[in-house]
Design a protein around this motif. Sequence first.
Motif, PDB file in Angstrom:
ATOM      1  N   GLU A  65      -2.037  12.927  -7.623  1.00 13.47           N
ATOM      2  CA  GLU A  65      -2.204  13.150  -9.051  1.00 13.47           C
ATOM      3  C   GLU A  65      -1.770  11.933  -9.860  1.00 13.47           C
ATOM      4  OE1 GLU A  65      -0.187  16.672 -10.167  1.00 13.47           O
ATOM      5  OE2 GLU A  65      -1.565  18.013  -9.101  1.00 13.47           O
ATOM      6  N   LYS A  66      -0.710  11.285  -9.440  1.00 14.47           N
ATOM      7  CA  LYS A  66      -0.218  10.127 -10.170  1.00 14.47           C
ATOM      8  C   LYS A  66       0.647   9.281  -9.262  1.00 14.47           C
ATOM      9  CE  LYS A  66       1.379   8.844 -14.764  1.00 14.47           C
ATOM     10  NZ  LYS A  66       1.875   9.332 -16.075  1.00 14.47           N
ATOM     11  N   LEU A  67       0.584   7.967  -9.440  1.00 15.78           N
ATOM     12  CA  LEU A  67       1.408   7.041  -8.672  1.00 15.78           C
ATOM     13  C   LEU A  67       2.244   6.227  -9.649  1.00 15.78           C
ATOM     14  CD1 LEU A  67       1.605   6.271  -5.591  1.00 15.78           C
ATOM     15  CD2 LEU A  67       0.287   4.253  -6.178  1.00 15.78           C
ATOM     16  N   HIS A  68       3.542   6.097  -9.346  1.00 12.47           N
ATOM     17  CA  HIS A  68       4.468   5.366 -10.223  1.00 12.47           C
ATOM     18  C   HIS A  68       4.963   4.114  -9.486  1.00 12.47           C
ATOM     19  CE1 HIS A  68       4.589   8.972 -12.759  1.00 12.47           C
ATOM     20  NE2 HIS A  68       4.783   9.670 -11.652  1.00 12.47           N
ATOM     21  N   PRO A  69       4.306   2.984  -9.665  1.00 17.10           N
ATOM     22  CA  PRO A  69       4.686   1.771  -8.920  1.00 17.10           C
ATOM     23  C   PRO A  69       5.711   0.891  -9.627  1.00 17.10           C
ATOM     24  CG  PRO A  69       2.657   1.364 -10.074  1.00 17.10           C
ATOM     25  CD  PRO A  69       3.077   2.765 -10.434  1.00 17.10           C
ATOM     26  N   GLY A  70       6.342   1.397 -10.691  1.00 15.71           N
ATOM     27  CA  GLY A  70       7.266   0.551 -11.430  1.00 15.71           C
ATOM     28  C   GLY A  70       6.511  -0.544 -12.170  1.00 15.71           C
ATOM     29  N   SER A  71       6.963  -1.777 -12.030  1.00 12.56           N
ATOM     30  CA  SER A  71       6.323  -2.889 -12.744  1.00 12.56           C
ATOM     31  C   SER A  71       5.190  -3.522 -11.949  1.00 12.56           C
ATOM     32  CB  SER A  71       7.371  -3.963 -13.067  1.00 12.56           C
ATOM     33  OG  SER A  71       7.938  -4.477 -11.881  1.00 12.56           O
ATOM     34  N   TYR A  72       4.931  -3.030 -10.743  1.00 13.41           N
ATOM     35  CA  TYR A  72       3.884  -3.636  -9.918  1.00 13.41           C
ATOM     36  C   TYR A  72       2.503  -3.142 -10.349  1.00 13.41           C
ATOM     37  CZ  TYR A  72       7.712  -5.027  -6.860  1.00 13.41           C
ATOM     38  OH  TYR A  72       8.866  -5.577  -6.363  1.00 13.41           O
ATOM     39  N   PRO A  73       1.495  -4.029 -10.365  1.00  9.33           N
ATOM     40  CA  PRO A  73       0.153  -3.626 -10.769  1.00  9.33           C
ATOM     41  C   PRO A  73      -0.510  -2.733  -9.734  1.00  9.33           C
ATOM     42  CG  PRO A  73       0.161  -5.908 -10.008  1.00  9.33           C
ATOM     43  CD  PRO A  73       1.594  -5.481 -10.058  1.00  9.33           C
ATOM     44  N   LYS A  74      -1.358  -1.824 -10.211  1.00  6.92           N
ATOM     45  CA  LYS A  74      -2.049  -0.912  -9.307  1.00  6.92           C
ATOM     46  C   LYS A  74      -3.525  -0.845  -9.678  1.00  6.92           C
ATOM     47  CE  LYS A  74      -1.010   3.202 -12.074  1.00  6.92           C
ATOM     48  NZ  LYS A  74      -0.344   4.507 -12.116  1.00  6.92           N
ATOM     49  N   GLU A  75      -4.331  -0.422  -8.719  1.00  2.00           N
ATOM     50  CA  GLU A  75      -5.763  -0.266  -8.911  1.00  2.00           C
ATOM     51  C   GLU A  75      -6.180   1.082  -8.317  1.00  2.00           C
ATOM     52  OE1 GLU A  75      -7.314  -3.534  -6.755  1.00  2.00           O
ATOM     53  OE2 GLU A  75      -6.516  -5.057  -8.117  1.00  2.00           O
ATOM     54  N   PRO A  76      -6.881   1.956  -9.027  1.00  4.97           N
ATOM     55  CA  PRO A  76      -7.273   1.773 -10.427  1.00  4.97           C
ATOM     56  C   PRO A  76      -6.086   1.920 -11.367  1.00  4.97           C
ATOM     57  CG  PRO A  76      -7.868   3.957  -9.677  1.00  4.97           C
ATOM     58  CD  PRO A  76      -7.366   3.217  -8.465  1.00  4.97           C
ATOM     59  N   GLU A  77      -6.231   1.428 -12.588  1.00  8.18           N
ATOM     60  CA  GLU A  77      -5.124   1.403 -13.543  1.00  8.18           C
ATOM     61  C   GLU A  77      -4.588   2.786 -13.874  1.00  8.18           C
ATOM     62  OE1 GLU A  77      -3.420  -1.063 -14.773  1.00  8.18           O
ATOM     63  OE2 GLU A  77      -4.568  -2.619 -13.752  1.00  8.18           O
ATOM     64  N   ASP A  78      -5.481   3.796 -13.965  1.00  6.40           N
ATOM     65  CA  ASP A  78      -5.026   5.130 -14.368  1.00  6.40           C
ATOM     66  C   ASP A  78      -4.297   5.856 -13.253  1.00  6.40           C
ATOM     67  OD1 ASP A  78      -7.053   5.829 -12.638  1.00  6.40           O
ATOM     68  OD2 ASP A  78      -8.366   6.662 -14.171  1.00  6.40           O
ATOM     69  N   GLY A  79      -4.398   5.362 -12.023  1.00  5.92           N
ATOM     70  CA  GLY A  79      -3.656   5.946 -10.912  1.00  5.92           C
ATOM     71  C   GLY A  79      -4.209   7.267 -10.415  1.00  5.92           C
ATOM     72  N   GLY A  80      -5.290   7.757 -10.973  1.00  3.34           N
ATOM     73  CA  GLY A  80      -5.841   9.024 -10.539  1.00  3.34           C
ATOM     74  C   GLY A  80      -6.821   8.854  -9.398  1.00  3.34           C
ATOM     75  N   GLY A  81      -6.942   9.881  -8.570  1.00  3.37           N
ATOM     76  CA  GLY A  81      -7.898   9.829  -7.468  1.00  3.37           C
ATOM     77  C   GLY A  81      -7.400   9.042  -6.284  1.00  3.37           C
ATOM     78  N   SER A  82      -8.278   8.824  -5.340  1.00  2.82           N
ATOM     79  CA  SER A  82      -7.906   8.168  -4.090  1.00  2.82           C
ATOM     80  C   SER A  82      -9.019   7.202  -3.690  1.00  2.82           C
ATOM     81  CB  SER A  82      -7.720   9.224  -3.007  1.00  2.82           C
ATOM     82  OG  SER A  82      -7.477   8.655  -1.748  1.00  2.82           O
ATOM     83  N   PRO A  83      -8.681   6.031  -3.125  1.00  3.53           N
ATOM     84  CA  PRO A  83      -7.317   5.547  -2.861  1.00  3.53           C
ATOM     85  C   PRO A  83      -6.723   4.832  -4.082  1.00  3.53           C
ATOM     86  CG  PRO A  83      -8.900   3.987  -2.001  1.00  3.53           C
ATOM     87  CD  PRO A  83      -9.706   5.130  -2.581  1.00  3.53           C
ATOM     88  N   VAL A  84      -5.403   4.606  -4.027  1.00  4.19           N
ATOM     89  CA  VAL A  84      -4.703   3.835  -5.036  1.00  4.19           C
ATOM     90  C   VAL A  84      -4.011   2.674  -4.331  1.00  4.19           C
ATOM     91  CG1 VAL A  84      -2.939   3.828  -6.830  1.00  4.19           C
ATOM     92  CG2 VAL A  84      -4.300   5.891  -6.439  1.00  4.19           C
ATOM     93  N   THR A  85      -4.213   1.455  -4.840  1.00  5.19           N
ATOM     94  CA  THR A  85      -3.628   0.264  -4.223  1.00  5.19           C
ATOM     95  C   THR A  85      -2.597  -0.354  -5.164  1.00  5.19           C
ATOM     96  OG1 THR A  85      -5.626  -0.222  -2.949  1.00  5.19           O
ATOM     97  CG2 THR A  85      -4.095  -2.041  -3.305  1.00  5.19           C
ATOM     98  N   VAL A  86      -1.413  -0.627  -4.632  1.00  3.26           N
ATOM     99  CA  VAL A  86      -0.346  -1.294  -5.378  1.00  3.26           C
ATOM    100  C   VAL A  86      -0.178  -2.689  -4.800  1.00  3.26           C
ATOM    101  CG1 VAL A  86       2.084  -1.247  -6.051  1.00  3.26           C
ATOM    102  CG2 VAL A  86       0.818   0.903  -5.749  1.00  3.26           C
ATOM    103  N   VAL A 116      -2.622   3.834  -0.805  1.00  2.00           N
ATOM    104  CA  VAL A 116      -2.320   5.244  -0.558  1.00  2.00           C
ATOM    105  C   VAL A 116      -3.589   6.045  -0.806  1.00  2.00           C
ATOM    106  CG1 VAL A 116      -0.831   7.189  -1.189  1.00  2.00           C
ATOM    107  CG2 VAL A 116       0.042   4.841  -1.373  1.00  2.00           C
ATOM    108  N   TRP A 117      -3.941   6.914   0.135  1.00  2.00           N
ATOM    109  CA  TRP A 117      -5.151   7.700  -0.036  1.00  2.00           C
ATOM    110  C   TRP A 117      -4.887   9.159   0.328  1.00  2.00           C
ATOM    111  CZ3 TRP A 117      -4.307   4.171   3.766  1.00  2.00           C
ATOM    112  CH2 TRP A 117      -4.293   4.635   5.093  1.00  2.00           C
ATOM    113  N   GLU A 118      -5.789  10.019  -0.139  1.00  2.00           N
ATOM    114  CA  GLU A 118      -5.670  11.448   0.111  1.00  2.00           C
ATOM    115  C   GLU A 118      -6.241  11.803   1.473  1.00  2.00           C
ATOM    116  OE1 GLU A 118      -7.890  13.143  -3.022  1.00  2.00           O
ATOM    117  OE2 GLU A 118      -6.509  12.536  -4.619  1.00  2.00           O
ATOM    118  N   GLN A 119      -5.620  12.797   2.101  1.00  6.36           N
ATOM    119  CA  GLN A 119      -6.171  13.343   3.333  1.00  6.36           C
ATOM    120  C   GLN A 119      -6.868  14.648   2.969  1.00  6.36           C
ATOM    121  OE1 GLN A 119      -3.481  13.485   6.595  1.00  6.36           O
ATOM    122  NE2 GLN A 119      -4.730  14.915   7.781  1.00  6.36           N
ATOM    123  N   PRO A 120      -8.191  14.727   3.102  1.00  5.97           N
ATOM    124  CA  PRO A 120      -8.947  15.902   2.651  1.00  5.97           C
ATOM    125  C   PRO A 120      -8.369  17.199   3.199  1.00  5.97           C
ATOM    126  CG  PRO A 120     -10.430  14.153   3.337  1.00  5.97           C
ATOM    127  CD  PRO A 120      -9.050  13.719   3.715  1.00  5.97           C
ATOM    128  N   GLY A 121      -8.195  18.173   2.296  1.00  5.14           N
ATOM    129  CA  GLY A 121      -7.707  19.481   2.696  1.00  5.14           C
ATOM    130  C   GLY A 121      -6.203  19.559   2.874  1.00  5.14           C
TER     131      GLY A 121
END
Length: 287
Positions: free
Chosen positions: A249-270, A239-244
Motif C-alpha cells: 500500500e505504501k513504502l516509506h524510504p526516508g530521504s531515499y528516492p523511490k520509483e514510482p514516486e507515489d509508492g503505490g502498486g508493485s514493484p517499488v524500487t528504492v 520490493v514487489w507483491e506476491q499475488p494472493g
Amino acid sequence: MSSFSDDELPLEISSSSAGPRPAQSLRTANERERVRLVAHSSATAPLEKERQVLLELIDTSSSSSFTAERVGLDRVAVLDVSGSMRRDGKLDKLKTAMKFVISKLGAKDRLSMVAFSGAAKKLCPLLTMTAERQDQLRGMVQSELLAGGSTNMKDGLETGLKVVASRRHRSGRVCCRDPRLYTFAFGADQDAKVLEAIAGNSHGGTFYDVKDGEDLSVHFSALLAGLLSVVVRDLKLTVWEQPGDSMIEKLHPGSYPKEPEDGGGSPVTVRFGDLYGHGNFSRCAGN
C-alpha cells in the motif's frame, strides 16, 4: 559557464592495456555478500489488519574484505576564501585540513579544488593523487588560497558540480549520479542554516558544524574514513507483491528516492546509491 572536460586519466585505467572497466564488472559475488537484507514484522498481527514490515540493510563486510579492491574516489573540494576567512585564523585552519585530505587520498583517487569569494575559480581539474600530484596540490593550497572579497557560495557550488558532471573518465569511479554534498561551517559568522540545507537537499549529504576550538581536520578525517570504505555501489532495492499473499500500500524510504514516486502498486524500487562502512546502515519501512 563552460564545461570542464579536463579530468586526468585515472591511474588504474592508464596503466591497463585492457582499457576502462565498466562499472558493472565490479558486481562480484563478494560485493553482493556485503549487504544483508533483514525483514522485521509481527507474526501475531491479524491478517485483516494493516501490517507493517521493516526492511533493514546491514553491512556484513569486514574492513579487510574490500580495502584491497576498493574503487577510486572522485571528489571536488569547494573552498570559501572570502574576506571572512581572514578572521580567527580560519584560512590557516582550512589550509591545514586540505593538506590533511590530500595526504590521505591514494593513487586510486582523484581530487579537484574550487575556490570562491566574489566569483568561483577552478584551481585544478580532477587529478590522480600520486605522490607528485599530492606535492603539487599541497603547494597550491599554500600559495593560491588567499582570502578576500564577498561570498558567492552559489557560484562555488555550481562550479564544483560542473566539474563532476563534465568528467570524461567515470567508469568504475565512486562519485554518485546525484553527488553527495558534505558541508562544513566553522566560526561565528558562518551561515549554518544555508549550509545544512545544501547538504540535506543532496542525496546522502551531511552537514558538519565545527565548534570554536575544534580541529577541522578531525571532521575531515571522520568523513574520509567512511568515503574510503565503500561497501557497495549504486545499490537499488526492489520490493514487489506476491499475488494472493500480500499487497504493497505504501513504502516509506526516508530521504531515499523511490520509483514510482507515489509508492503505490508493485514493484517499488528504492535507490540507495553508494553505501559506506563504519556503521552506515539503511532502513526502509513499508506496509
